[in-house]
Design a protein around this motif. Sequence first.
Motif, PDB file in Angstrom:
ATOM      1  N   GLU A 224       0.844  -1.197   0.000  1.00 40.28           N
ATOM      2  CA  GLU A 224       0.000   0.000   0.000  1.00 40.28           C
ATOM      3  C   GLU A 224       0.879   1.246   0.000  1.00 40.28           C
ATOM      4  O   GLU A 224       2.067   1.172   0.251  1.00 40.28           O
ATOM      5  N   VAL A 225       0.205   2.385  -0.181  1.00 41.14           N
ATOM      6  CA  VAL A 225       0.915   3.662  -0.104  1.00 41.14           C
ATOM      7  C   VAL A 225       1.340   3.915   1.340  1.00 41.14           C
ATOM      8  O   VAL A 225       0.535   3.818   2.250  1.00 41.14           O
ATOM      9  N   LEU A 226       2.604   4.214   1.538  1.00 41.45           N
ATOM     10  CA  LEU A 226       3.099   4.560   2.874  1.00 41.45           C
ATOM     11  C   LEU A 226       3.181   6.077   2.943  1.00 41.45           C
ATOM     12  O   LEU A 226       4.002   6.696   2.263  1.00 41.45           O
ATOM     13  N   SER A 227       2.305   6.682   3.761  1.00 43.27           N
ATOM     14  CA  SER A 227       2.331   8.137   3.842  1.00 43.27           C
ATOM     15  C   SER A 227       3.445   8.558   4.794  1.00 43.27           C
ATOM     16  O   SER A 227       3.819   7.797   5.685  1.00 43.27           O
ATOM     17  N   PRO A 228       3.990   9.771   4.615  1.00 37.38           N
ATOM     18  CA  PRO A 228       5.042  10.238   5.528  1.00 37.38           C
ATOM     19  C   PRO A 228       4.607  10.194   7.000  1.00 37.38           C
ATOM     20  O   PRO A 228       5.407   9.907   7.874  1.00 37.38           O
ATOM     21  N   GLU A 229       3.314  10.457   7.268  1.00 37.74           N
ATOM     22  CA  GLU A 229       2.835  10.441   8.665  1.00 37.74           C
ATOM     23  C   GLU A 229       2.910   9.048   9.256  1.00 37.74           C
ATOM     24  O   GLU A 229       3.352   8.845  10.376  1.00 37.74           O
ATOM     25  N   ASP A 230       2.436   8.072   8.469  1.00 38.34           N
ATOM     26  CA  ASP A 230       2.460   6.687   8.972  1.00 38.34           C
ATOM     27  C   ASP A 230       3.901   6.225   9.140  1.00 38.34           C
ATOM     28  O   ASP A 230       4.242   5.557  10.113  1.00 38.34           O
ATOM     29  N   GLN A 231       4.728   6.605   8.188  1.00 41.70           N
ATOM     30  CA  GLN A 231       6.142   6.232   8.261  1.00 41.70           C
ATOM     31  C   GLN A 231       6.743   6.735   9.576  1.00 41.70           C
ATOM     32  O   GLN A 231       7.451   6.007  10.269  1.00 41.70           O
ATOM     33  N   ASN A 333     -15.819  19.693 -15.107  1.00 39.59           N
ATOM     34  CA  ASN A 333     -15.001  20.644 -15.873  1.00 39.59           C
ATOM     35  C   ASN A 333     -13.530  20.223 -15.945  1.00 39.59           C
ATOM     36  O   ASN A 333     -12.616  21.061 -15.945  1.00 39.59           O
ATOM     37  N   GLU A 334     -13.311  18.919 -15.946  1.00 37.31           N
ATOM     38  CA  GLU A 334     -11.962  18.364 -16.099  1.00 37.31           C
ATOM     39  C   GLU A 334     -10.953  18.804 -15.046  1.00 37.31           C
ATOM     40  O   GLU A 334      -9.751  18.852 -15.295  1.00 37.31           O
ATOM     41  N   ARG A 335     -11.453  19.149 -13.868  1.00 41.66           N
ATOM     42  CA  ARG A 335     -10.543  19.486 -12.766  1.00 41.66           C
ATOM     43  C   ARG A 335     -10.094  18.184 -12.106  1.00 41.66           C
ATOM     44  O   ARG A 335     -10.907  17.254 -11.939  1.00 41.66           O
ATOM     45  N   ILE A 336      -8.826  18.134 -11.736  1.00 42.81           N
ATOM     46  CA  ILE A 336      -8.354  16.948 -11.033  1.00 42.81           C
ATOM     47  C   ILE A 336      -7.561  17.329  -9.776  1.00 42.81           C
ATOM     48  O   ILE A 336      -7.070  18.445  -9.658  1.00 42.81           O
ATOM     49  N   LEU A 337      -7.483  16.385  -8.831  1.00 43.20           N
ATOM     50  CA  LEU A 337      -6.672  16.583  -7.627  1.00 43.20           C
ATOM     51  C   LEU A 337      -5.856  15.326  -7.364  1.00 43.20           C
ATOM     52  O   LEU A 337      -6.403  14.223  -7.284  1.00 43.20           O
ATOM     53  N   PHE A 338      -4.549  15.499  -7.210  1.00 43.36           N
ATOM     54  CA  PHE A 338      -3.705  14.367  -6.863  1.00 43.36           C
ATOM     55  C   PHE A 338      -3.883  14.040  -5.372  1.00 43.36           C
ATOM     56  O   PHE A 338      -4.083  14.952  -4.568  1.00 43.36           O
ATOM     57  N   PRO A 339      -3.789  12.744  -5.010  1.00 39.49           N
ATOM     58  CA  PRO A 339      -4.013  12.351  -3.618  1.00 39.49           C
ATOM     59  C   PRO A 339      -3.116  13.082  -2.610  1.00 39.49           C
ATOM     60  O   PRO A 339      -3.541  13.360  -1.496  1.00 39.49           O
ATOM     61  N   ASP A 340      -1.899  13.403  -3.034  1.00 35.31           N
ATOM     62  CA  ASP A 340      -0.964  14.039  -2.111  1.00 35.31           C
ATOM     63  C   ASP A 340      -1.438  15.403  -1.614  1.00 35.31           C
ATOM     64  O   ASP A 340      -1.213  15.771  -0.470  1.00 35.31           O
ATOM     65  N   PHE A 341      -2.140  16.160  -2.453  1.00 41.33           N
ATOM     66  CA  PHE A 341      -2.669  17.465  -2.036  1.00 41.33           C
ATOM     67  C   PHE A 341      -3.682  17.272  -0.924  1.00 41.33           C
ATOM     68  O   PHE A 341      -3.722  17.998   0.055  1.00 41.33           O
ATOM     69  N   ILE A 342      -4.535  16.267  -1.110  1.00 36.73           N
ATOM     70  CA  ILE A 342      -5.599  16.018  -0.146  1.00 36.73           C
ATOM     71  C   ILE A 342      -4.993  15.558   1.178  1.00 36.73           C
ATOM     72  O   ILE A 342      -5.374  16.012   2.249  1.00 36.73           O
ATOM     73  N   ARG A 343      -4.008  14.663   1.082  1.00 37.98           N
ATOM     74  CA  ARG A 343      -3.347  14.154   2.284  1.00 37.98           C
ATOM     75  C   ARG A 343      -2.774  15.316   3.113  1.00 37.98           C
ATOM     76  O   ARG A 343      -3.016  15.412   4.308  1.00 37.98           O
ATOM     77  N   ARG A 344      -2.051  16.215   2.448  1.00 39.89           N
ATOM     78  CA  ARG A 344      -1.439  17.325   3.171  1.00 39.89           C
ATOM     79  C   ARG A 344      -2.480  18.199   3.856  1.00 39.89           C
ATOM     80  O   ARG A 344      -2.296  18.615   4.982  1.00 39.89           O
ATOM     81  N   ILE A 345      -3.574  18.450   3.137  1.00 37.24           N
ATOM     82  CA  ILE A 345      -4.570  19.375   3.679  1.00 37.24           C
ATOM     83  C   ILE A 345      -5.286  18.746   4.890  1.00 37.24           C
ATOM     84  O   ILE A 345      -5.531  19.412   5.883  1.00 37.24           O
TER      85      ILE A 345
END
Length: 419
Positions: A224-231, A333-345
């Motif tokens: 799975e994705v290892l987030s910096p927080e979990d790390q 409207n073709e807007r996208i968000l990468f998961p990393d932005f959401i994680r940080r916020i």
Amino acid sequence: MRIPFKLQVILAVCRLEFERRRYERNPRAHQSRMWKRFRTRTLARSPLYAPHATGSIADFPIQGKVEFMRDFDGINTRGITLDESMSIAMDAERSRDFAPTISGITVGLSSGTSGNRGVFLVSEKERAFWVAMVLQRILGFSFKRRKVAFFLRANSKLYTSVESKLIQFGFFDLLEPMQKHVARLNSFQPDVIVGQPSLLMMLVEAQHKGQLNIHPKRIISVAEVLSPEDQKSISTCFSVTVQQVYQCNEGMFGQSCSHGNIHLNEDGLLIEKEWLDTRRFSPIITDMRRRVQPVVRYKMNDILHVTECTCGSKMIAISQIEGRTDDVLEFPNERILFPDFIRRIIIGAHSEITNYQIVQDSPSKLALFVSPSVHWEAASAALTELLQAQDIQDIDIQRLETKRHQLGSKFRRIYAKRH
Ligand SMILES: [Zn+2]
């Protein structure tokens, strides 16, 4: 003459060491020699690839998981059909007999996050290389006896073949309840733990509560994705650095170096990059060490962050595996968000937020889980602000009371339901 498996592993370690050094001396020359050998020894024996076997890599089709399974019979070099290997693998899984083979070839079943399961074929020699890779690049050599706790959804002959006098291997079935793992870990006292971050975080919790009392010297995060927080939580709890392995059923592609970056094993892999922006890419991988089921221009839908590493290796360095391209949220409207932005916020919304999940049920509907739940409003407000800043309007954020996670499956912290 049949060479004993352990000797094959030792030979493979030597070969890998030789190839690694040759790569680091001159990456291009090494890769072109490997490619030539792969074409003549392997691709020329694959019914699907043989017609292209004299050309360049660009002549081969790019494949995803679907095409890789669809063309299974034509890709493998042993004339094994998908039907027979699938039925053998399914039987083995039902009977929990994890050593199914077809004329000496190990058949494995991949879990697959999107529900479509795949089959993979590995010869004994390839298994020896896999073990050698684990020993050389992940565990490292040691003459001290070590115990490895390996958390898996299903055991496979591939993994148990690491076993030797120096490495004792404990297989933990992810489908079993946590209490059982805790009791077994307390008596097993592993030196090394290999598991997915969501499982490692449960171990952190159990250790904090005093139920678990283990002192591993190494922790290796997989699947799975290892987030910096979990790390950070994992390494603080057990006072070890968490290593990462980038691997899937199609092969072992990379692992953390001493500087904390993940290097892709380019001494055996050709990596083409499909850029998503200036830093992010999805890799298209050709594994020049595979013999039975060649992996050629296999497109992984992971989002990797390229970086520079000062450890000395010339192999591509990755600072982070952000998630899968399926996890990129798409809005009207073709807007996208990468998961990393959401994680940080979300993590930034309050310092006490330890766990969260976001599921995009439809383009304008998000479900948000936050723990501790008292910080849900703060997280939701931060998310709304992020969406507005990106000019993404009219998104309904609903409260999710519990995480959506099926026992034994991969936990996805941020994901979009598109099917
Ligand atoms: Zn490095």
